[in-house]
Design an enzyme around this catalytic site. Structure first.
Site: not given
Length: 588
Positions: A411-412
């Protein structure tokens, strides 16, 4: 809802988590997911859990009853999520991603698309994913190569490969609905040319029944360090030129739309850090109360001294206190974000709504990065409490550590989250979001500064908050002077400092309430001496709880907040050794 209603819901969620989901933690990890003949199977024990989870309506508990939900406040829904995630996060990923994908259709889909997909996803009859990442496009979605070719009937032929897709394929449901980022032929390069498509694994007929397979094929699943019960798949769309997708929202609006789910996933990943940490802490405390090793330090060299449980050793207590204080601050941070969502929903003016959403926009990256990083460290510290046994699979600590590690990456990555905070977050609404949040911290400091018991700890928070504000302004001035590499190089350090100040703020705020409650209990019970108060804590759970909350704030202030100013000053020294290194120098 009344308070009793919500407490009843949380008790039921706890029963589900403890009695149904938690027993699958080790078994799901040991069995993992399997890939055979192009099909993925989840751990067998997940099937009954999925059934009971959805029978209870937990997947859409926070949604409106109009779409099959219970209308619970987001704050309560976050508490439910913590319970379920702490029980088995690998399982939690299946309903979590399904909820996020259904939410996209809820927000941006046509009525036809909602009727076709959303209701069956919210009920758990069908599942969902999010398909962004490609072999050549990980954190940089400008490089997405998946294409969409418009057909005469308005639908699209989807062609491309997505990888690292959590819950990408499995046998929990008969259909899986994939939101897929792709570029329509002829649309501009970069993220501005990306659109979002609804791509079901099995086509859905007009009457809602399932049709033929939609040319979505699984290329394989990853063999991972942790969350082994969660199927992480490579998906090939349109290998045979027959993969059909429906445009969700407007053309070239894919990134804007997908950010709703991406931000939900980032908050969920921050919650993963809290989930794993809270479970690890509970196990560590219980083990420390039972494990007998070594004499009490106060016994000195007394040959008649008896061994004690390790919770009596100062270093173990320090470790547990470090875990406890961080967890309580992280929980407050996560729940505050949920509270912002609730307040935004009921806001009476546009300005009020913008302020609450501003907190949410600013804090999403901090929740993701700070809580996942600290969650990993808390699991590691919990392993230290166990000693060598914590490293062995007969105890759950090593699995918590393995399962949690991915939260700092997907998610980054947390480095990217820190860059987002410094590069975008601080400047949102011309800096208003950051100023409002710092304003809340300053109001708390003003309120608590004269507190008889917590005043000196509040002074430590004040010094840390002021140092963080000064560093924020230093970054602004550095950027104006053309020294933009300084904030970029130190973005991660800033994120940690920012998170520490917020955790300190939430802990001091809670400690003020706890101190007043504790004083009232002492007065009621006649505990007017330290000896009586300590004895009362041993038999009165509320007194013990409130004392623990005050102790967490005191410990965190002295242990963590006292370091903030020095860390800020170190950043201001503008040391650029990492940037001055040649690539060759890194090799020696």
């Amino acid at each position: 809802f009344t308070k009793d209603d919500l407490l009843m819901v949380l008790r039921e969620a706890e029963k589900l988590a403890v009695n149904i989901i938690a027993p699958t933690l080790a078994e799901g990890d040991k069995e993992g997911c399997t890939f055979k003949d192009g099909k993925v199977s989840v751990p067998k024990c997940f099937h009954e859990v999925w059934k009971k989870y959805n029978e209870g309506g937990w997947l859409a508990a926070g949604e409106s009853p109009e779409v099959g939900g219970q209308g619970l406040p987001r704050t309560v829904n976050f508490a439910i999520t913590e319970l379920i995630g702490a029980a088995n996060y690998a399982f939690q990923m299946y309903p979590g991603l399904t909820h996020g994908a259904a939410g996209l259709i809820h927000s941006y889909g046509t009525e036809e698309q909602k009727n076709k997909y959303m209701y069956k996803m919210y009920s758990g009859e069908w599942a969902g994913t999010m398909c962004l990442t490609e072999p050549g496009a990980g954190s940089d979605l400008n490089l997405v190569k998946t294409t969409a070719k418009k057909l005469p009937d308005g639908k699209y032929l989807i062609t491309g490969t997505k990888c690292f897709i959590s819950s990408g394929d499995h046998d929990l449901t008969e259909n899986i609905v994939h939101p897929v980022l792709a570029r329509i032929e002829g649309d501009p390069p970069g993220t501005k040319g990306i659109s979002l498509f609804i791509v079901p694994k099995i086509r859905v007929n007009d009457d809602g029944s399932l049709g033929e397979p939609n040319d979505v094929n699984t290329g394989g699943i990853e063999h991972k360090m942790g969350i082994k019960g969660s199927a992480t798949a490579t998906l090939n769309f349109g290998e045979n030129g027959k993969c059909i997708g429906e445009l969700l929202g407007g053309q070239c609006e894919g990134m804007k739309i997908m950010f709703q789910m991406m931000n939900e996933a980032r908050l969920g990943t921050g919650m993963q850090g809290l989930d794993s940490a809270s479970a690890a802490y509970e196990h560590a405390v219980q083990y420390a109360k039972e494990r007998i090793q070594g004499n009490d330090i106060m016994a000195g060299k007394d040959p008649n001294a008896k061994p004690v449980t390790i919770i009596n050793h100062p270093d173990i207590r320090r470790k547990l206190m470090w875990m406890k204080s961080h967890i309580e601050g992280m929980r407050s941070m996560c729940y505050f974000v949920a509270y912002c969502m609730d307040k935004s929903t009921v806001a009476k003016t546009e300005e009020e709504k913008a302020n609450w959403e501003g907190y949410l926009d600013l804090m999403t990256t901090v929740v993701k990065a700070y809580c996942s990083d600290k969650g990993l460290l808390i699991c590691s510290t919990g392993m230290d409490v166990y000693g060598g046994y914590g490293y062995c699979s007969e105890y759950p600590m090593e699995q918590y550590l393995r399962d949690e590690k991915i939260a700092t990456i997907y998610e980054g990555t947390n480095g990217i989250q820190a860059l987002t905070l410094v590069g975008r977050g601080l400047g949102q609404r011309k800096g208003m979001n950051a100023m409002n949040l710092f304003g809340e911290v300053q109001k708390n400091i003003k309120k608590m500064k004269e507190h008889k018991e917590l005043g000196k700890y509040t002074a430590i928070l004040e010094e840390a908050a002021n140092a963080c504000i000064e560093l924020t302004m230093f970054f602004v001035q550095a950027g104006k002077a053309g020294n933009f590499l300084l904030p970029i190089l130190n973005a991660y350090k800033f994120m940690e400092i920012f998170g520490d100040v917020l955790v300190g703020h939430f802990l001091i705020d809670a400690a003020g309430i706890a101190a007043d409650k504790l004083a009232a209990i002492y007065k009621e019970k006649g505990a007017d001496t330290p000896e009586k108060q300590k004895a009362l804590q041993k038999e009165n759970k509320e007194a013990a709880f409130y004392f623990g909350r005050v102790a967490s704030a005191r410990f965190f202030a002295v242990e963590i907040l006292t370091t903030v100013k020095a860390r800020c000053e170190a950043v201001k020294m503008d040391e650029k050794a990492p940037l001055e290194m040649t690539e060759e120098a890194f090799a020696y």
